[in-house]
Write a protein that holds these residues in place. Structure first.
Motif, mmCIF file in Angstrom:
data_model
loop_
_atom_site.group_PDB
_atom_site.id
_atom_site.type_symbol
_atom_site.label_atom_id
_atom_site.label_comp_id
_atom_site.label_asym_id
_atom_site.label_seq_id
_atom_site.Cartn_x
_atom_site.Cartn_y
_atom_site.Cartn_z
ATOM 1 N N VAL A 134 3.729 0.549 2.587
ATOM 2 C CA VAL A 134 3.569 -0.467 3.627
ATOM 3 C C VAL A 134 3.403 -1.804 2.917
ATOM 4 C CG1 VAL A 134 2.092 -1.323 5.476
ATOM 5 C CG2 VAL A 134 2.383 1.149 5.148
ATOM 6 N N ALA A 171 1.951 -5.048 3.196
ATOM 7 C CA ALA A 171 0.987 -5.746 4.050
ATOM 8 C C ALA A 171 1.121 -7.252 3.899
ATOM 9 C CB ALA A 171 -0.433 -5.296 3.718
ATOM 10 N N PRO A 217 -1.405 -11.586 15.034
ATOM 11 C CA PRO A 217 -1.736 -10.361 15.766
ATOM 12 C C PRO A 217 -2.302 -9.308 14.822
ATOM 13 C CG PRO A 217 0.620 -10.502 15.418
ATOM 14 C CD PRO A 217 0.046 -11.789 14.929
ATOM 15 N N SER A 218 -2.923 -8.307 15.377
ATOM 16 C CA SER A 218 -3.494 -7.215 14.613
ATOM 17 C C SER A 218 -2.422 -6.575 13.725
ATOM 18 C CB SER A 218 -4.063 -6.190 15.592
ATOM 19 O OG SER A 218 -4.658 -5.159 14.886
ATOM 20 N N GLY A 219 -2.754 -6.323 12.470
ATOM 21 C CA GLY A 219 -1.831 -5.650 11.564
ATOM 22 C C GLY A 219 -0.884 -6.578 10.825
ATOM 23 N N CYS A 220 -1.067 -7.890 10.973
ATOM 24 C CA CYS A 220 -0.121 -8.807 10.340
ATOM 25 C C CYS A 220 -0.495 -9.104 8.892
ATOM 26 C CB CYS A 220 -0.012 -10.103 11.129
ATOM 27 S SG CYS A 220 -1.480 -11.123 11.016
ATOM 28 N N GLY A 221 -1.666 -8.646 8.435
ATOM 29 C CA GLY A 221 -2.015 -8.809 7.025
ATOM 30 C C GLY A 221 -3.136 -9.797 6.758
ATOM 31 N N LYS A 222 -3.828 -10.247 7.790
ATOM 32 C CA LYS A 222 -4.900 -11.235 7.612
ATOM 33 C C LYS A 222 -6.019 -10.678 6.730
ATOM 34 C CE LYS A 222 -5.779 -11.304 12.037
ATOM 35 N NZ LYS A 222 -4.893 -10.330 12.643
ATOM 36 N N THR A 223 -6.500 -9.481 7.089
ATOM 37 C CA THR A 223 -7.588 -8.876 6.324
ATOM 38 C C THR A 223 -7.158 -8.646 4.883
ATOM 39 O OG1 THR A 223 -8.516 -7.829 8.272
ATOM 40 C CG2 THR A 223 -9.080 -6.850 6.156
ATOM 41 N N THR A 224 -5.926 -8.186 4.707
ATOM 42 C CA THR A 224 -5.430 -7.921 3.365
ATOM 43 C C THR A 224 -5.449 -9.192 2.515
ATOM 44 O OG1 THR A 224 -4.017 -6.202 4.278
ATOM 45 C CG2 THR A 224 -3.500 -6.969 2.053
ATOM 46 N N PHE A 274 0.858 -1.196 0.000
ATOM 47 C CA PHE A 274 0.000 0.000 0.000
ATOM 48 C C PHE A 274 0.884 1.232 0.000
ATOM 49 C CE2 PHE A 274 -2.800 -3.098 2.183
ATOM 50 C CZ PHE A 274 -3.903 -3.017 1.343
HETATM 51 N N1 LIG Z 1 -5.872 0.364 2.447
HETATM 52 C C1 LIG Z 1 -4.704 0.394 3.127
HETATM 53 N N2 LIG Z 1 -3.856 1.423 2.959
HETATM 54 C C2 LIG Z 1 -2.670 1.461 3.630
HETATM 55 N N3 LIG Z 1 -2.260 0.529 4.466
HETATM 56 C C3 LIG Z 1 -3.064 -0.527 4.677
HETATM 57 C C4 LIG Z 1 -4.316 -0.648 4.027
HETATM 58 N N4 LIG Z 1 -4.893 -1.805 4.417
HETATM 59 C C5 LIG Z 1 -4.034 -2.368 5.288
HETATM 60 N N5 LIG Z 1 -2.928 -1.612 5.440
HETATM 61 C C6 LIG Z 1 -1.775 -1.937 6.294
HETATM 62 O O1 LIG Z 1 -1.395 -3.251 6.022
HETATM 63 C C7 LIG Z 1 -1.058 -3.940 7.216
HETATM 64 C C8 LIG Z 1 -1.913 -5.171 7.372
HETATM 65 O O2 LIG Z 1 -3.226 -4.797 7.625
HETATM 66 P P1 LIG Z 1 -4.423 -5.825 7.794
HETATM 67 O O3 LIG Z 1 -4.411 -6.778 6.663
HETATM 68 O O4 LIG Z 1 -5.658 -5.051 8.001
HETATM 69 O O5 LIG Z 1 -4.024 -6.564 9.147
HETATM 70 P P2 LIG Z 1 -4.887 -7.505 10.086
HETATM 71 O O6 LIG Z 1 -6.196 -7.791 9.408
HETATM 72 O O7 LIG Z 1 -4.056 -8.724 10.256
HETATM 73 O O8 LIG Z 1 -5.054 -6.792 11.363
HETATM 74 C C9 LIG Z 1 -1.231 -2.932 8.338
HETATM 75 O O9 LIG Z 1 0.035 -2.387 8.615
HETATM 76 C C10 LIG Z 1 -2.134 -1.907 7.771
HETATM 77 O O10 LIG Z 1 -1.863 -0.651 8.326
#
Ligand SMILES: Nc1ncnc2c1ncn2[C@@H]1O[C@H](COP(=O)(O)OP(=O)(O)O)[C@@H](O)[C@H]1O
Ligand SMILES: [Mg+2]
Lengths: 312, 369
Positions: free
Chosen positions: B30, B32, B51-58, B23
């Protein structure tokens, strides 16, 4: 001191406090009440009273009760035998105005929705700039803006100049002093009233709902019509009302761009207070216009109310 | 990065190859996801844990199609879908916020996917009724979604995503907003729903216990990478990385040096000179040199009379939980070790200051990466 005495004393103290609070509240409200009285109820009252009086010979009114103004709206009194003959002149001005205002509302909707959508999908920090540009015309007087529009659409105006110089047309498009000119002018004048409420409701839409739409096999067009438009409906309705009402009562736009030949309600009313010297009829026409507006608002309120209940 | 030959994975519902997502640009970039590789099998309950922020949602959003990969390929049943928009992927999502359409009834929400697919009205009605029964919300069909409780909304979201019978169902921390009791119930419900429908579930959570109870397999993620993929037992009993071991459950970690490797079993010398045998989980972990070894507190045993202890130390603390007792001891290496349920513990048997010996069974000691 007994427990009962305590209770009585407490109740008295509470009652005292409550009375004082009520008094304070009244004084705090007083300025607002006064303003409402002065700017809204008083003028309306005067208009109602005037509409039931008889026109004075040189303008103004004579204090003689009469319902002639309302009768005159639909009928003409025969000068010789006092019989009433149906007269559609004023009614047709009203119908024409409603048609033009509706057209302008639809036009503003067609232009305003994509504009609002465009702004709402911009990055947050850019949106304020776009909103500022949308409201920029408000910084200039409507009269001036309408004159500017006149310069743009007249026979020697920019539009015709470009069309003719580029050879697309050989003679100018005669837009000025037509219904089309009034229509364009109305859309131009009131477009921001459409864009802003639609933007406000688009901006509030939870984007994950749009994603849910895509996720559930809706393409862009389907997401637009099945998710975004229904969710933006409050904004669309508010925008529609905010454009329709002022367009219905427009004065400057039809006066300048319609050339004063094609009357709308606003011009007709103004004329009664000017050249026609019939203040009671002008007042009556203004009240009929107001009744129309109230009907529109009531229909909307009923529709939204029913919808909320129907879903509930 | 691999090309379209990804295709030949046996029984893989979703194959991810060299998947990287960045991103932003320049100094604000970043990463992800960083070269993620994973095969999610058909019909399995697969969990992304981290943990939170590790990229699961991405990772989930890339599979759904809401984001496009910076590099890499995503294949569904062998077909490259990396460039398809979400509405053309037979994959549905249960959103963390549920994302139910507020302008539709429960039944309309559930039927939405089939309606967009242009299915006949009769089929939509039938499937909607079946889904309502599946999530036990028959009585709520005509309700508006804002009149439902959190648990009910959750079930509507589930039914809506299941109705079009997707190949894969993605669930992004779907239980996070529920209270503990409801969450426990929904965990079981989700698990049986998955078994019933036979749909591949990809489930995201940061709750290790949830991951262990629900999953067929778990991928543990850290900073955009997958560290270990395996069954809950694999992850718990045979962690490969220090991070994985630490993240899941309680574990004792001791520092040492790998001196030799024999038949895949490492001989590790601890800081006080004691030699222990341990199992390296990965090739990297088996490399000679500095290493960490790990053993679960419940796998450590007190030495019996006449038995040679693996390590010895002094009792620092006895912590009684009711169901279990933890013995905190300070080893000769200076490190701390916890022993859970060290045999039958009569009250007052181990007092702080007592010297005890502990046995670490070699087959239960892991060398970590
Ligand atoms: N749309 C975005 N723009 C910029 N950074 C993003 C975006 N989506 C996620 N990130 C970054 O990517 C990393 C992984 O995020 P995310 O997949 O949401 O983590 P998780 O779901 O594991 O908590 C984080 O550092 C987050 O800040
Ligand atoms: Mg997340």
């Amino acid at each position: 001191m007994s427990k009962q005495d305590d209770t009585v004393a407490l109740a008295a103290a509470l009652e005292h406090n409550r009375r004082r609070e009520r008094l304070t509240r009244f004084w705090l409200l007083a300025p607002a009440l006064l303003i409402i009285l002065a700017i809204s109820i008083l003028p309306l009252g005067i208009t109602v009273v005037y509409s039931f009086l008889t026109p004075g010979t040189y303008g103004g009114v004579t204090w003689e009760f009469s319902t002639d103004s309302y009768v005159q709206f639909l009928f003409q009194r025969d000068i010789f035998d006092d019989t009433l003959v149906f007269n559609s002149a004023y009614l047709s001005i009203f119908l024409r105005s409603i048609g033009l205002a509706l057209g302008a509302t639809i036009g503003a909707l067609i232009l305003g929705f994509p504009t609002a959508y465009f702004i709402a999908t911009k990055p947050r920090e850019q949106r304020n700039l776009w909103l500022f540009l949308i409201t920029l015309p408000f910084w200039t007087n409507l009269l001036i803006r309408t004159y500017a529009m006149l310069l743009i659409i007249r026979d020697e105006g920019i539009i015709n100049l470009v069309l003719m110089k580029s050879g697309i047309l050989s003679s100018p498009l005669a837009i000025l002093y037509t219904d089309t000119a009034v229509f364009i002018g109305l859309i131009y004048s009131f477009l921001p009233f459409m864009v802003l409420p639609i933007y406000a409701s688009l901006e509030k839409i939870d984007f994950s709902l749009v994603e849910a739409g895509y996720d559930l096999y809706a393409n862009r067009l389907k997401v637009l019509f099945h998710v975004i438009v229904p969710l933006a409906k409050p904004g669309l309705v508010a925008g529609g009302i905010l454009v329709f009402i002022p367009a219905l009562g427009a004065y400057i736009t039809p006066e300048l761009l319609g050339g004063g030949k094609k009357l709308m309600i606003g011009n007709m009313i103004a004329m009664q207070f000017g050249a026609s010297r019939n203040w009671p009829f002008g007042s009556a026409a203004a009240l009929i216009l107001m009744a129309l507006v109230v009907i529109v608002l009531l229909v909307n309120a009923l529709a939204t109310g029913r919808e909320a209940r129907g879903n509930g | 990065m691999t090309g379209p030959e990804v295709v030949t994975q046996r029984k893989a519902a979703v194959s991810v190859r060299g998947l990287t997502k960045t991103f932003g640009e320049g100094e604000y970039a970043v990463t992800a996801l960083d070269a993620v590789e994973v095969d999610i099998r058909e019909n399995e309950f697969f969990t992304l844990l981290g943990p939170s922020g590790c990229g699961k949602t991405t990772l989930l959003r890339l599979i759904a199609g809401f984001e496009l990969p910076t590099h890499g390929v995503i294949a569904l049943e062998g077909r490259d879908i990396s460039a398809l928009p979400p509405h053309r992927r037979p994959i549905n999502t249960v959103f963390q916020s549920y994302a139910l359409f507020p302008h539709m009834t429960v039944a309309e929400n559930i039927g939405f996917g089939l309606r967009m697919l242009g299915k006949p009205a009769a089929e939509i009605r039938q499937t909607t009724e079946r889904m309502l029964a599946l999530v036990q919300l028959e009585a709520m069909a005509g309700r508006r979604t804002d009149q439902l409780s959190g648990g009910q909304q959750q079930r509507v979201a589930l039914a809506r995503a299941l109705a079009p019978a997707p190949k894969v169902l993605l669930l992004d921390e779907p239980l996070a907003a529920l209270d503990l009791k409801l969450r426990k119930n929904m965990q079981l419900e989700l698990k049986s729903l998955q078994a019933e429908t036979g749909i591949t579930f990809v489930f995201v959570t940061h709750d290790q216990e949830e991951a262990l109870t629900m999953s067929d397999r778990i991928a543990v993620m850290k900073s955009g990478r997958i560290l270990q993929i395996g069954s809950p037992r694999d992850i718990y009993d045979r962690p490969t990385h220090r991070f994985v071991a630490d993240f899941i459950g309680d574990i004792n970690i001791l520092d040492g040096t790998i001196e030799s490797l024999d038949n895949g079993i490492a001989s590790v010398r601890l800081k006080d000179g004691t030699a222990v045998l341990a199992q390296p989980g990965t090739a990297t972990a088996a490399r000679p040199g500095a290493a960490s070894i790990a053993i679960r507190p419940e796998n450590v045993r007190l030495a019996q009379a006449g038995e040679t202890p693996t390590v010895s130390g002094t009792v620092e603390n006895v912590v009684y939980f009711g169901a279990a007792t933890n013995l905190h001891i300070r080893l000769a290496t200076g490190e701390q070790m916890v022993i859970r349920n060290p045999g039958a513990v009569e009250e007052g048997r181990y007092r702080p200051g007592a010297t005890i010996g502990a046995v670490l069974p070699p087959e239960l000691i892991r060398v970590l990466e």
